[in-house]
Design an enzyme around this catalytic site. Structure first.
Site, mmCIF file in Angstrom:
data_model
loop_
_atom_site.group_PDB
_atom_site.id
_atom_site.type_symbol
_atom_site.label_atom_id
_atom_site.label_comp_id
_atom_site.label_asym_id
_atom_site.label_seq_id
_atom_site.Cartn_x
_atom_site.Cartn_y
_atom_site.Cartn_z
ATOM 1 N N LYS A 1 -3.084 -55.889 28.819
ATOM 2 C CA LYS A 1 -4.526 -56.111 28.964
ATOM 3 C C LYS A 1 -5.238 -54.825 28.563
ATOM 4 C CE LYS A 1 -8.329 -57.098 32.068
ATOM 5 N NZ LYS A 1 -8.812 -57.082 33.468
ATOM 6 N N SER B 1 -3.598 -53.550 32.915
ATOM 7 C CA SER B 1 -4.920 -52.929 32.954
ATOM 8 C C SER B 1 -4.845 -51.442 33.300
ATOM 9 C CB SER B 1 -5.804 -53.705 33.932
ATOM 10 O OG SER B 1 -7.150 -53.312 33.823
#
Length: 511
Positions: free
Chosen positions: A425, A400
């Site tokens: 992600k 992320s």
């Protein structure tokens, strides 16, 4: 995060009326439940102006059943209340009034209002405008009616979660008020728990241990990176999201939590083991650091600043800025930024950290909104604290915001990446506190690196690969990070990073 969402300039779709026939009278005694909004996207607050009343007759109940569809056979006998919900927020393109059954149970009634609020926010901002190829209006009708006979708030929240799960995105979810308070505590940097970072593996839906805080109860108990969490205190974790699992792991200091973990590297049944972990005060200091002195290829003594970023909390950027200033004052000439096993956190924090290392108006990340529009997020007149050579360490636990930061530094020519391919992600979530204190996480965009490399389910491949194997090369380490499972002086990835920094310095490049 709020600033990020504003920069995306997401435009709500035009909302079409529901399939209910507003001209058909349902009861002669209907009063209205009106929800009003402040209109500021991302911080919407709702209030109830008036309550619902009884349905007047059995025939009225039958008409209600017919209006919401054949799938609610038998609902008429149970329906005893009705409400009309009207969105008058300027964030919506047009006003909408729809009749729904309202629960007499106060906790369920509260969650029904939360359902309406969550549905509207999803409709306005969710990254997939097809809502996973389903009728999102009908989904609200179905869920509201299914929620009506329930007797507890917890059961009602499960209905909201079930509705969100139909979107096909494990990162779009709701957490109840208690869980959200724990989430905020974790983001602020302090909690009572066991010291685990966990996340959902998107392809399997399993809860995976990304990393542990050094010296934490979980680390001492023998939990390993990559372990799958199977049970917490006897409760199976199938379908449980990471925030809910984290809440179950937290608790009062001195209590014990029992977990079952599966070593995914060992496929035998014997690989599932039960571990009892004491809860302690966990200080989530996002930055740890050390100064590593070493001899360069020409025999000169050099100092490398090692900075490990554990998570992107609210203080991540300010703590790192302070750390870099201190190291600059101590004569550090090059840097290693360690993002290994950093599961992410606040995207805004990741962008702020990137600006510590970059100048000018560089693109930090490219976002793709629900309409497929590419929207770059750029710095404005950035001024890096240091231009010394930089290597960034990443691995499969870097996810992320870690991937956003690594991509920003790499694609802008500021850093060399060393390690393993990252988690992958490539989605950005907004987090909105709802009227009842719960929180809704919505995937509002996908992102690409500044060079437009795909990240979601792909990850970032480093320039130089390495494994963090221990090497027999003891060296002096100056600083406050002496508790790593593999000491800095024996980490092969750091050795490779230092070699790369030597090459950069010998070429006279300050990347």
């Amino acid at each position: 995060m709020e600033a990020l969402i504003r920069s995306l300039d997401l435009k709500p779709p035009r909302i079409s009326p529901f399939s209910l026939d507003p001209s058909r009278p349902i009861s002669s005694q209907i009063s209205f439940c009106r929800f009003s909004s402040s209109g500021r996207r991302g911080s919407r607050k709702w209030r109830v102006v008036s309550a619902a009343s009884e349905l007047g007759s059995e025939s009225a109940r039958q008409r209600l059943v017919g209006s919401v569809g054949k799938w609610v056979v038998g609902f008429a006998a149970a329906a005893t209340a009705l409400s009309s919900v009207c969105f008058d927020s300027p964030a919506f393109a047009e006003s909408l009034t729809v009749a729904f059954p309202v629960s007499r149970t106060p906790e369920v009634n509260t969650v029904q209002r939360t359902l309406i609020e969550a549905w509207g926010l999803i409709r306005e901002t969710f990254v997939d405008p097809t809502f996973n190829h389903q009728d999102w209006d009908l989904k609200l009708q179905q869920t509201m009616v299914e929620m009506f006979p329930l007797k507890s708030g917890d059961a009602a929240y499960k209905k909201v979660s079930a509705m969100l799960s139909t979107l096909g995105d494990p990162f779009t979810r709701i957490i109840n008020p208690k869980e959200y308070q724990s989430f905020r505590i974790g983001s602020d940097g302090n909690l009572q728990g066991v010291g685990l970072f966990i996340n959902i593996e998107p392809t399997t839906g399993h809860l995976i241990v990304l990393s542990m805080i050094d010296g934490s109860p979980a680390a001492r108990a023998g939990i390993h990176e990559g372990d799958e969490l199977v049970e917490i205190n006897g409760e199976r974790l199938d379908g449980v999201d990471s925030e809910t699992a984290a809440q179950k792991l937290r608790g009062r200091v001195g209590t014990i939590v029992t977990v079952k973990v599966h070593d995914v590297k060992d496929m035998s049944n014997s690989s599932i083991r039960e571990v009892k972990i004491p809860r302690e005060y966990i200080k989530l200091s996002p930055v740890s650091s050390a100064i590593i002195p070493h001899r360069t290829q020409d025999g000169q003594l050099s100092k490398t600043g090692y900075v490990k970023l554990l998570a992107f909390s609210q203080t991540a950027a300010s703590d790192m800025e302070s750390t870099i200033h201190q190291m600059e004052s101590q004569g550090v000439q090059s840097y290693i930024l360690d993002l290994r096993n950093n599961p992410g956190g606040l995207v805004k924090a990741g962008l702020e950290v990137a600006q510590i290392w970059l100048d000018g108006d560089e693109t930090l990340v490219n976002t793709i909104d629900r309409d497929g529009n590419m929207l770059p997020i750029n710095m404005i007149d950035g001024h890096a604290i240091t231009h010394d050579p930089l290597v960034v360490l990443v691995n499969e636990g870097s996810a992320s915001a870690s991937e956003i930061l690594a991509g920003a530094l790499h694609d802008n020519g500021r850093a060399t990446l060393v390690g393993h391919k990252t988690f992958g992600k490539g989605k950005i979530q907004s987090v909105t506190e709802l009227h009842d204190g719960s929180a809704l996480f919505i995937t509002v965009a996908k992102y690409l690196s500044p060079a437009r490399h795909e990240i979601d389910q792909v990850g970032i491949v480093p320039d130089i690969q390495c494994t963090a194997d221990a090497l027999n090369s003891p060296r002096e380490v100056i600083g406050k990070d002496r508790s790593s499972r593999i000491p800095l002086e024996a980490d092969s990835c750091i050795m490779i990073a230092e070699h790369e920094l030597d090459i950069q310095q010998s070429k006279g490049t300050a990347s």
